[in-house]
Design an enzyme around this catalytic site. Structure first.
Site: not given
Length: 569
Positions: A236, A310
């Site tokens: 992230h 993702d």
């Protein structure tokens, strides 16, 4: 005769597709188009693809997130004008089961009456444990708790129950299970989301969960291929790198995914991680790597299902190629579904960039059709029009599912250290002090204010002399604090002492005067930072069932049955 049959089939096909009108969701009787497509095979699939515009085709390759618990102008625009193939729910979209079911129904009605008139993939990250999205649904213990219980039947039952709840709330894709092998104690993003550090255990429990989930008609998504377990960087935030040899990757990281493919998993999610052993071009994340997605996953491992990325707004992509260019590159690499979870503007730009790439010849339309065919096939396999009509939370047996969650938790709770503290004899006469930390209070996906200290609440319900102290971030406590003075046992509830080291320091300081039991309600690796405390137990997560199991263990009502699925000593 054969020509007549073919002609009749074509006519029926045309009638079926023309019948997807405004009444598709409201009528009691309606053809199940996707079941028909499944039975019809390639001929009917190709016919449907041929009638779609390029914009409709490309839109189907995108799954997006949106804000709020209701249909707003932005998500309406993305469905009606950008022809998206799916949406993803986060906690921001969910208030309660009834609202979730109604939202799903409204989104599907929009989709089947717009553009290509195809239903949506509706997905959520309902992993259990520390990653749950659904308020009001059963909060199951997570993967590492299942690893500690080490029972594939529990994994199947958990998947089956989660699948039942998702399906009846109109959610047909679970972005779970996590098949990462967590062999790095410093992993900041996987940790207890993994079943453990043994690839065979991860594979066995993961495939059982997949079978349970898909038995209820919900798409399982094994993640994060080719493996996110041995990283010390959160994708992230930045681009992790895993430099292991191919033989090591075969034995550890890839093993659970191979078994999931053999078990028939519907979908696999990519990892934003650079694997130099597989991808020779420096700095290319697996999500954007043809060597990883096509050469390895598609051709070598023979995966026939859906490849989903993702989120393309994670910094591992944003800081390298960017969300928009990344969307083009991941389709070039072999992805079927591109996940853009947050920005409305980036979602539109990414879709338009792929359309442009097809028009200028960078991506062939045949490449788009390959992914579209997999998308339509999976929608045909897992979605029926009958189910689009009536997402209904009243069909869910929450009581039965909560019983399964409790049984898993009771078999997962693990005693790691015990120097004469447990079992606590004559507990009714003992003074117990519970210390927890405001900094560790993370969303429990339902009624947060009521669930911030369930462990103390459960303990207080059954014992008379229980004190609670909640410390703010950076706050400390003296050994002579009035609430803990003369305590027979001090219980320190850590959430992530590996990151918040003050939690461990406070427990160690109190252990100089009191018997201190550390209850790790999130991270069993907290044990590495404790030397003086007299006892350590872990539940692997803070689900209600796990917190209640910890209370029952301390009271002596259940025995410690769980075994660490990781190395922490």
């Amino acid at each position: 005769m054969r020509n007549k049959i073919i002609l009749s089939t074509i006519l029926l096909f045309i009638i079926l597709f023309s019948s997807l009108t405004t009444s598709a969701v409201s009528q009691e009787q309606e053809f199940d188009i996707f079941n028909f497509l499944k039975l019809g095979g390639d001929f009917l699939m190709n016919s449907k693809i041929a009638e779609m515009s390029l914009e409709e085709k490309v839109g189907q390759l995108f799954q997006i997130g949106f804000s709020g618990p209701q249909v707003d102008s932005k998500i309406k625009d993305m469905i009606e004008n950008y022809h998206i193939g799916g949406v993803i729910y986060f906690s921001r979209n969910i208030e309660n089961p009834a609202q979730t079911a109604e939202l799903s129904n409204q989104l599907q009605e929009l989709a089947v009456n717009s553009g290509a008139k195809l239903p949506l993939f509706i997905s959520a990250d309902q992993e259990g444990g520390t990653v749950t999205r659904l308020k009001g649904a059963t909060h199951f213990p997570g993967n590492m708790a299942l690893g500690a219980a080490n029972n594939k039947e529990f994994a199947y039952l958990a998947g089956e129950a989660v699948g039942d709840e998702l399906k009846n709330l109109g959610i047909n894709v679970n972005l779970a299970p996590d098949l990462d092998v967590n062999n790095n104690p410093d992993n900041p993003v996987i940790g207890v989301r993994s079943f453990g550090e043994d690839p065979k255990l991860v594979a066995e429990l993961g495939t059982s969960y997949i079978k349970g989930l898909q038995s209820k008609g919900v798409i399982a998504t094994a993640k994060h291929f080719p493996g996110h377990g041995d990283t010390a960087v959160d994708s992230h935030l930045d681009l992790p790198v895993i430099r292991h040899s191919r033989s090591r990757l075969e034995e550890v990281e890839l093993y659970p995914f191979k078994k999931a493919i053999e078990a028939g998993v519907d979908s696999i999610m990519t990892a934003h991680i650079y694997f130099p052993t597989i991808e020779k071009e420096k700095g290319i994340p697996a999500t954007l790597s043809k060597a990883v997605l096509t050469d390895l996953l598609r051709e070598e491992l023979n995966f026939k299902g859906l490849i989903i990325t993702d989120c393309m707004e994670m910094n591992a992509i944003v800081n390298t190629f960017g969300t928009v260019e990344g969307a083009v590159k991941t389709i070039e690499a072999g992805s079927d579904t591109v996940l853009v979870s947050h920005s409305y503007q980036k979602q539109k730009k990414a879709i338009n960039a792929v359309i442009k790439a097809v028009k200028n010849g960078r991506i062939s339309e045949e490449r788009i059709n390959q992914s579209l065919k997999r998308i339509l096939s999976l929608k045909g396999k897992r979605i029926s029009l009958a189910e689009l009509k009536e997402a209904d939370e009243n069909k869910i047996n929450f009581a039965a599912h909560q019983k399964i969650a409790r049984e898993i938790a009771e078999n997962a709770v693990t005693v790691v250290k015990n120097e004469g503290v447990l079992p606590l004899k004559n507990i009714e006469s003992k003074k117990i002090s519970v210390i927890d930390f405001e900094m560790g209070r993370v969303s429990l996906a339902e009624d947060d204010d009521k669930k911030r200290n369930l462990f103390f609440k459960y303990l207080q319900e059954e014992l008379n002399k229980v004190e609670n102290i909640t410390l703010q971030e950076g706050q400390t406590i003296t050994v002579n604090n009035n609430k803990i003075i003369d305590s027979d046992l001090v219980i320190v509830c850590t959430y992530n002492a590996a990151v918040n080291r003050d939690q461990a320091r406070i427990a160690e300081k109190l252990a100089a005067k009191y018997d201190v039991l550390v209850l790790a309600l999130r991270n069993p690796y907290d044990y590495k930072y404790l030397n003086q405390t007299q006892a350590f137990i872990t539940t692997y997560d803070y689900s209600p069932a796990s917190q209640k199991a910890a209370v029952d263990l301390i009271k002596g009502e259940i025995s410690a049955r769980g075994k660490l699925p990781i190395s922490i000593k």
